[in-house]
Motif scaffolding. Structure first.
Motif, short mmCIF file in Angstrom:
data_model
loop_
_atom_site.label_atom_id
_atom_site.label_comp_id
_atom_site.label_asym_id
_atom_site.label_seq_id
_atom_site.Cartn_x
_atom_site.Cartn_y
_atom_site.Cartn_z
N VAL A 12 15.76 16.96 34.94
CA VAL A 12 16.41 18.25 34.65
C VAL A 12 17.57 18.05 33.68
O VAL A 12 17.72 18.81 32.71
CB VAL A 12 16.87 18.94 35.95
CG1 VAL A 12 17.75 20.14 35.65
CG2 VAL A 12 15.66 19.35 36.79
N ALA A 13 18.39 17.03 33.91
CA ALA A 13 19.54 16.78 33.03
C ALA A 13 19.08 16.44 31.62
O ALA A 13 19.65 16.95 30.63
CB ALA A 13 20.41 15.66 33.60
N ASP A 14 18.06 15.58 31.50
CA ASP A 14 17.58 15.18 30.17
C ASP A 14 16.94 16.36 29.44
O ASP A 14 17.13 16.54 28.24
CB ASP A 14 16.59 14.03 30.28
CG ASP A 14 17.26 12.73 30.70
OD1 ASP A 14 18.50 12.65 30.71
OD2 ASP A 14 16.52 11.77 31.02
N CYS A 21 20.72 20.05 22.51
CA CYS A 21 20.76 19.37 21.20
C CYS A 21 19.87 20.05 20.18
O CYS A 21 20.19 20.09 18.99
CB CYS A 21 20.36 17.91 21.36
SG CYS A 21 21.59 16.91 22.22
N LEU A 22 18.74 20.57 20.62
CA LEU A 22 17.81 21.26 19.72
C LEU A 22 18.24 22.70 19.45
O LEU A 22 17.64 23.39 18.63
CB LEU A 22 16.40 21.25 20.31
CG LEU A 22 15.73 19.89 20.38
CD1 LEU A 22 14.46 19.96 21.22
CD2 LEU A 22 15.42 19.37 18.97
N GLN A 23 19.27 23.15 20.16
CA GLN A 23 19.79 24.50 20.03
C GLN A 23 18.69 25.55 20.22
O GLN A 23 18.51 26.46 19.43
CB GLN A 23 20.49 24.69 18.68
CG GLN A 23 21.68 23.78 18.51
CD GLN A 23 22.35 23.92 17.16
OE1 GLN A 23 22.07 24.83 16.39
NE2 GLN A 23 23.26 23.02 16.88
N THR A 24 17.96 25.37 21.33
CA THR A 24 16.89 26.30 21.66
C THR A 24 16.85 26.50 23.17
O THR A 24 17.43 25.71 23.92
CB THR A 24 15.53 25.79 21.14
OG1 THR A 24 14.54 26.79 21.35
CG2 THR A 24 15.12 24.50 21.82
#
Length: 149
Positions: A12-14, A21-24
């Motif tokens: 879940v954290a990853d 990071c992907l901004q999605t």
């Protein structure tokens, strides 16, 4: 990459970090790298099905998993009506690798290739260019015998 992160908390954290990071808010395909044979596939699949239901991921696949574990995951998903792996990302190249000392790496072998042919589970090659083996060899033909893989 050298430590399997397959506890429910780690998955879940990853996943959340990847989305950030992907901004999605969602992604089509999420890969799990490095199996942990000590962790039950039931825990892994149950954990991954939650973000599928939430719309965070559409599909998920595995990488560097042995055939036996992939089969176990397929059977568990089928028996419990869960989404299962849509593909396996395997170390597969035209070059034959030297013996691999890392037991967590699962290179393509005859058993794995037969499994994919029989089941139709997608296989996605990684390191198909053998970490630049062919470009190194073509740039200096005299060094062909000296290039380790």
């Amino acid at each position: 990459m050298h430590i399997p992160r397959l506890s429910p908390h780690d998955i879940v954290a990853d996943l959340d970090e990847s989305l950030h990071c992907l901004q999605t808010e969602s992604m089509e395909l999420y890969w799990l790298y490095r199996d942990d044979p000590e962790r039950p596939v039931a825990d892994i699949l149950e954990t991954l099905n939650s973000p599928v239901t939430q719309g965070k991921i559409r599909y998920f696949g595995c990488s560097n998993w042995r055939v036996e574990r992939i089969e176990e995951a397929i059977h568990y998903a089928t028996e419990h009506g869960l989404t299962g792996f849509v593909g396996n990302q395997g170390m597969w190249s035209f070059a034959v690798p030297n013996p691999i000392e890392d037991s967590r790496i699962a290179p393509m072998d005859d058993q794995t290739l037969d499994f994919h042919r029989e089941t139709g589970l997608a296989i996605v090659a990684y390191t198909s260019q053998a970490h630049g083996f062919f470009s190194k060899a073509s740039s200096d033909p005299a060094a062909d015998d000296q290039i380790p893989l």
